[in-house]
Structure formats: C-alpha cells, structure tokens
Design an enzyme around this catalytic site. Structure first.
Site, PDB file in Angstrom:
ATOM      1  N   TYR A  37       0.851  -1.208   0.000  1.00 45.11           N
ATOM      2  CA  TYR A  37       0.000   0.000   0.000  1.00 45.11           C
ATOM      3  C   TYR A  37       0.878   1.247   0.000  1.00 45.11           C
ATOM      4  CZ  TYR A  37      -3.805   3.194   1.015  1.00 45.11           C
ATOM      5  OH  TYR A  37      -4.712   4.231   0.957  1.00 45.11           O
ATOM      6  N   SER A  87      -6.421   0.976  -4.471  1.00 44.50           N
ATOM      7  CA  SER A  87      -6.531   2.405  -4.184  1.00 44.50           C
ATOM      8  C   SER A  87      -5.146   3.052  -4.331  1.00 44.50           C
ATOM      9  CB  SER A  87      -7.130   2.617  -2.799  1.00 44.50           C
ATOM     10  OG  SER A  87      -7.581   3.931  -2.636  1.00 44.50           O
ATOM     11  N   ASP A  95     -17.556   3.736  -8.092  1.00 43.99           N
ATOM     12  CA  ASP A  95     -16.480   4.179  -7.202  1.00 43.99           C
ATOM     13  C   ASP A  95     -16.399   5.700  -7.245  1.00 43.99           C
ATOM     14  OD1 ASP A  95     -14.229   4.663  -5.708  1.00 43.99           O
ATOM     15  OD2 ASP A  95     -13.015   3.110  -6.652  1.00 43.99           O
ATOM     16  N   HIS A  97     -15.858   1.587  -4.149  1.00 43.42           N
ATOM     17  CA  HIS A  97     -14.440   1.458  -3.836  1.00 43.42           C
ATOM     18  C   HIS A  97     -14.130   0.161  -3.099  1.00 43.42           C
ATOM     19  CE1 HIS A  97     -10.543   3.340  -3.853  1.00 43.42           C
ATOM     20  NE2 HIS A  97     -10.407   3.217  -2.542  1.00 43.42           N
TER      21      HIS A  97
END
Length: 702
Positions: free
Chosen positions: A471, A551, A635, A670
């Site tokens: 991430y 993301s 999203d 999302h």
C-alpha cells in the site's frame, strides 16, 4: 498555469495484440491536450471521465465482455470458486454492544451477502434487528453505520447504494423498529453522533452539479438534525463560513462537549470544542492549524484527554483543562515511545495499542496515568477493539494474523481476565502454515519489514506462485490479518508476502513523510526491492510473481509495473489512482494532496508526478506483465476513469502475448459494503487469472 484545448476528437483505434490472439474493443482517441508550465500533455482518453455518457457505458460493457470471455475459458475457475465458497461458508459473529435494554451484534451465517444485526433482550431472547440483505434484491445496498440515542430507544442507520460514498440515514424507533420520519439524504464522509435523545450531528457536502459520482466536492459542513424536523431545516454548526474539505463532529460520552475536527487533506486537522451544557456557547479553538493530527478521545468533567502527534511523531496522549485548551497547556498523560500508539477507552480505563514492527502489543492504564498491566495476546499478530462505555464491565477485542482466522476475546479490565468469546470454525489448518518476518534493504539503504506466509515445507526453488501486496501511503499500517482468499491461495501452494513500505504508518510520521510528495518514489523503490528479495531468496521468480494493491496500492502497482515490467509475470492494480495530473479534479481527490502534491503546485511537482503517473508512463512496444485492472462503476472515492484510462493505454501499447484486461464491477464502489457473492467472485477471478498466466492449466497440487 493550465489550460485545455481541442476538447474532443473522433479518431478511433482498432486494437489487436498477441500476434492476433487477443482482440480488445476499439477505444476512441481524442485530441485533448493540457498545458502545465508550458509543457503540453495529451489526454486522448479524457472522454472516459464522463461516467454519465452512453459512450462510456458502451465501452464498459464491451471491455467486460472481453474480460469475462477470457475468464470463462480458464479451466479451473469453477473449481477455485467452489473451494472459495466452501471455505468462506462459516458463521461470523461480531463483538456485542449494549444499547438500552438490548445487546446488539452482527452475524453472518456464512454466505449471506450482508451481515445481519441481531439483538437479545434481558432474558436472552434473540431477534433480527436489521437485515441489510432485504435492502436490495441484488445485495448491492449495504449498512454503513448504526448509532443509538443516549437511552437506546431511537436508532439512526446509514445505507450505501451500489458502493457509493454517498449515504442515506434512516431513523427508527428501536423498540418497534418503525420508521419515525423522512430519510435524510446526500450525506457523505460522516458519522452520526447523538446529543442525548434530541438529535444528532452529521456531515455532508452540497450536492455537486453534474455527476454525483465524479464531480468535485470540497466544502464539508457539520449539521445538527433535531428529531421531528425536516432535513432542510438542519442547522449548520461548522463549515458554512470556514471552507474545509473534511469536517467531523462527535459528542463526548457524558454529552458535555461537541468535538469538531476540520481538515483540508488526509493529514493534519484543526480541533475545536463546544460546551453543550451551556446554551449558545461559543466554539472554542484547541488547535488552529493543519500541522498535526489531534483528537479528543475522552473527558473527565472539564479535563480533556487528547491523542496527538504534536512534538510526538509516534503519538502520545495529553491532558488539558477545557477552559484553556491550547497546546502550550498540554501535559503528557501517556508519553510517546519508539512504537506507534493508537489509544482507546472503555470500562473506566485507557488502552494503549502499540504497533511494533507491524504487530500489536497492548498496555492498560487507569485515569491517573498509572500502568495497570500489559494485555497478554494469544500470539504475534494484530489486536483491535478495547473500547466501550465507561460503565461497561466487559470489553471485547479481536485478534488475527495471516494464518489465524479472526477471533473475538472478552476482557474483564478490573482483573485482566481474558478468554475466547467467539472463535470461527474455518475449514483451514492454520498449523500447516507459517509466517516469517524479514527485513530487506531498499534502494537507498533503508531497512523495510515484510511478512511472508506460506505452507510449511515449501521448497524455495523459485517456482512458487507468489502474490506481493503493498500500500505505502496515507499513514496506513498493514498489520497481519486473516483472509479466506489468501488461505485458498496458500492451500494451492501460493506464497503471500506483505511489504510494509514507506508512506505507511508502521513507524510513525517520519515513515509516512518519507513516502510523500517528492519522496513518493521511495515507496515504489521499497516495493521493487521487496520483489527482488523474494526472487533472490528463491521464494519465487519473475515468471511466478504477481504484484497486487488497491486504491493508493493500485497506484503502487501501476507505477511499479511501468517502471519495472520485467520484474513480475502478473500485475493486479485495483481501484487505483492512475492519473496523477488530474486526481485532484474529482470528488474529494484534492484532499490527497498532502501525500501526493498536485501538478499545479510547481513545475518541479508537475514533472515529478508526470514522471511516475501510471497513465503517462505506458510506453509503446513494451512487454508489460499480464494485467487485470479491477474497479467499480460506482467508485466515487477513486473514480473509475483512472482505471479506464490506464487500461486503454496498456491495451494500445502492449507488445507480446500477455493479456491486458479490465474487470469492471457494476453497481459497486471502492470496496466497502460489497456483497459476499461479488467479493468471492472477484477473488476467484483474480487468482484464476494469476495462476493461468503463470502457466498453470490446473490448480497446483496441495
């Protein structure tokens, strides 16, 4: 500084790759060009930003037909789904909480699309309170939150439709479950915080002009809704005159104070309080800048307890009198340590949940600041919870790691006694698997932790299918957790590795800052070094490595695969931020500027962003890995246009036979609130695509 011209063009490109083996839909190329600091940047797929157009809808349909046509031909896809469903099908029960005369908890019998809220009365009689599976026929409407009035007699619950961040709030009599008044609408990025039994605070934006799924929203306001009145009469408490992108409000447990936070980015907030015991009391400033993260987590009369990273990048808890609450009067209550603090309160105690090298340890304090005990955790992993009301006698916490399914434990804070409350019965032999934490060296010499999980006895011969997950942003810490999808992956001989990259919160503010703005490349370098470590240690090789992230992690995958396409066989970017020059033009994207910077900031920042922006760094004639981009058409956090553009660039410029697909969930956002059926199918498709492109014609032997 920036201008747009030649807005539309009608040229089309028929795309055919893989020596005629892979046919993609024709994707029109426009002639849109933007100018940043005298540099022209073409944006041929700008038209895909219009999520309301029939043309975009037709493109989505055509791409999904190609994607599912490909996935349907994978011979072991159905077998994989059968095992995923089998493993997923176990009862899941959430931690209980008491409101009024009832004890509430969530429960899922295994494969229900949404978990159901149950309650028991004082005699132990169980009944369904809310069943989100009845909210919509297809399971795409989910429960967003559930909050009760002080006496527990009235409940306000929020729902999300199609995965959108926009919410509706429904108010019911908790005893009879009858709806009391009209539904509140157009609420976003908001909790519901009751003031006694008279009403509650919530936050929202003015409804944007144009598409509510992509139009910019940047003035958040805090409202108070008084029961029995119309939403149009709700009073603005904060945000009408002071423009802020994110505003939140919550009431202290004793109903003494309203706490208000206000921010323009995902890091740094102003902090205010309002005394609710005094009519027409003013809003009092505690922190008047955006240089720190600070929040009131408790009060004892006029004494405030504040969690902050002011002069404490690993966080501390301070106390101050509400009559003069400015930072110069703060006194340490729980001091900063070398480990990262996340505090909570319940049952008359404070709990300091620390992260050390991405795993948890927890200490308990009384209200004088005295250490009571360290909470003994079941093993090395992630613990969460340790919160509740002051009068609670028992608190609950969760524990999990990469090989242990999440269990709930009860804790008696007075005695320290802890025991299993709910342990799931999962058809997975945890004892057959192991996790190993390693520290590898990144490009600039920084030591980065990574946890690698696999079946015991796995041969390190470079041929193990491996997913590397990351991430690296927004101060988010990736700590050990259990996943049914990952369990299936490991059952099939897969290795699962999670790298704790800079930009995350694993080592506090300094670690976060080291992966932001002009240092963002550190994040990609850390990820690349993780892949190189796995290959060097023969866990896998470039032919058996997949990289995955969602993301901000989708950006990570997009940047890594465009910088080092030789390093992996498969790339799996999900709901990613792919256009770094325009991310701030959509919904609340401008709030991400603390981490990213914007193309409008300076010429240096523009050139830096353009240098790694995935959409702008796909090069003609390059052999990119087999790629499946995933996103949702609803999203409104990271709008799907990011993924649409990236997939279009890859499909146009890919060389060789590796497929480039985009899988677009319809009526999905999302990720939050996605139905169990949709979640299972998505994970099945990702794993099937990955293994198939690593050369497997059948599932690897267990």
């Amino acid at each position: 500084m920036k201008k747009t011209f030649l807005l539309m063009a009608i040229t089309t490109a028929g795309i055919s790759f893989g020596q005629g083996k892979m046919q993609y839909p024709q994707t029109k190329k426009g002639e849109t060009v933007d100018v940043y600091f005298d540099t022209k940047v073409s944006d041929p797929y700008r038209w895909l930003e219009d999520d309301k157009s029939a043309e975009t809808g037709a493109w989505v349909k055509a791409e999904n037909e190609v994607t599912y046509g490909y996935l349907n031909k994978i011979p072991f896809r159905d077998q994989l789904k059968k095992r995923m469903e089998q493993l997923w099908n176990y009862e899941k029960i959430g931690a209980p909480f008491k409101e009024g005369k009832f004890t509430y908890y969530s429960k899922n019998n295994g494969l229900q699309n949404q978990s159901v809220v149950y309650r028991k009365d004082e005699k132990g009689k169980e009944e369904i309170f809310l069943d989100p599976n009845t909210f919509s026929k297809d399971g795409t409407t989910s429960l967003g939150g559930l909050n009760f009035s002080k006496n527990g007699n009235i409940a306000a619950y929020s729902i999300s439709e199609g995965g959108s961040d926009w919410r509706k709030v429904i108010i019911i009599d908790a005893l009879s479950k009858k709806v009391l008044e009209d539904t509140l609408v157009d609420i976003k990025f908001s909790g519901v915080s009751w003031h006694g039994n008279e009403g509650f605070y919530y936050s929202s934006y003015d409804k944007p002009k144009g598409s509510e799924l992509s139009a910019k929203t940047d003035q958040h306001k805090l409202y108070f809704h008084k029961l029995g009145t119309s939403q149009k009469d709700d009073k603005v408490i904060f945000g009408a005159d002071q423009k802020r992108r994110y505003v939140g409000g919550y009431v202290t447990e004793d109903n003494h104070y309203l706490v208000i936070t206000a921010a323009n980015s995902t890091y740094g907030n102003e902090l205010y309080i309002k005394d609710l015991t005094k009519p027409n009391s003013p809003i009092v400033t505690i922190v008047d800048n955006f240089n720190t993260d600070s929040a009131v987590i408790e009060n004892e009369g006029n004494k405030l307890f504040i969690e902050t990273d002011l002069n404490a990048p690993n966080k501390r808890v301070v106390t101050v009198d509400a009559s003069n609450p400015k930072p110069e009067n703060w006194k340490d209550f729980i001091k900063e340590t070398k480990d990262i603090l996340s505090p909570s309160t319940g049952a008359g105690y404070f709990f300091a949940n620390y992260t050390k090298d991405a795993v948890s340890f927890v200490q308990q304090y009384d209200y004088s600041g005295k250490l009571v005990r360290e909470i003994k955790l079941p093993a090395v992993g992630t613990a969460g919870g340790f919160s509740g009301k002051k009068e609670d006698k028992i608190l609950y916490y969760s524990f999990a790691n990469y090989t242990t399914p999440g269990s709930i434990y009860s804790l008696e804070p007075k005695t320290g006694k802890s025991e299993i409350y709910q342990k799931p019965k999962v058809d997975f032999k945890s004892e057959d698997y192991e996790s190993k934490q390693v520290f590898y060296t990144s490009k600039d010499g920084t030591k980065v932790p990574m946890i690698i999980t696999y079946k015991k006895g796995t041969k390190l011969d470079g041929k193990n299918p491996t997913i590397l997950y990351g991430y690296g942003g927004f101060n988010v810490s990736l700590t050990p957790s259990f996943s049914i999808a990952n369990a299936v992956w490991m059952e099939n001989g897969g290795v699962y590795a999670v790298a704790n990259l800079r930009g995350g919160g694993e080592y506090g503010k300094k670690w976060h800052d080291a992966g932001t703005k002009l240092q963002k490349q550190n994040v990609f370098d850390d990820f690349i070094a993780a892949a190189e470590y796995l290959i060097a240690q023969k866990y896998t090789s470039a032919d058996y490595l997949a990289i995955r992230g969602g993301s901000n992690g989708g950006l990570l995958v997009g940047a890594t695969m465009t910088q080092r396409p030789d390093l992996m066989k498969v790339a799996l970017p999900a709901v990613g931020v792919m256009d770094m020059l325009r991310y701030n033009a959509f919904t609340a994207g401008a709030g991400w500027a603390f981490d990213y910077g914007t193309a409008q900031d300076s010429k240096e920042m523009f050139e830096y962003l353009k240098g790694y922006s995935p959409v702008h760094n796909v090069k003609q004639g390059t052999h990119y890995p087999a790629t499946m981009v995933t996103t949702g058409d609803h999203d409104d956090r990271v709008v799907p246009a990011h993924s649409f553009k990236f997939a279009s660039e890859l499909q146009e410029k890919q060389t060789g036979e590796n497929p480039v697909l985009i899988r677009i969930d319809v009526k999905a956002g999302h990720g939050a609130g996605k139905s169990v059926a949709a979640t299972i199918q998505e994970n099945v498709d990702i794993q099937a695509f990955t293994l198939y492109n690593m050369g497997f014609k059948a599932l690897p032997s267990k």
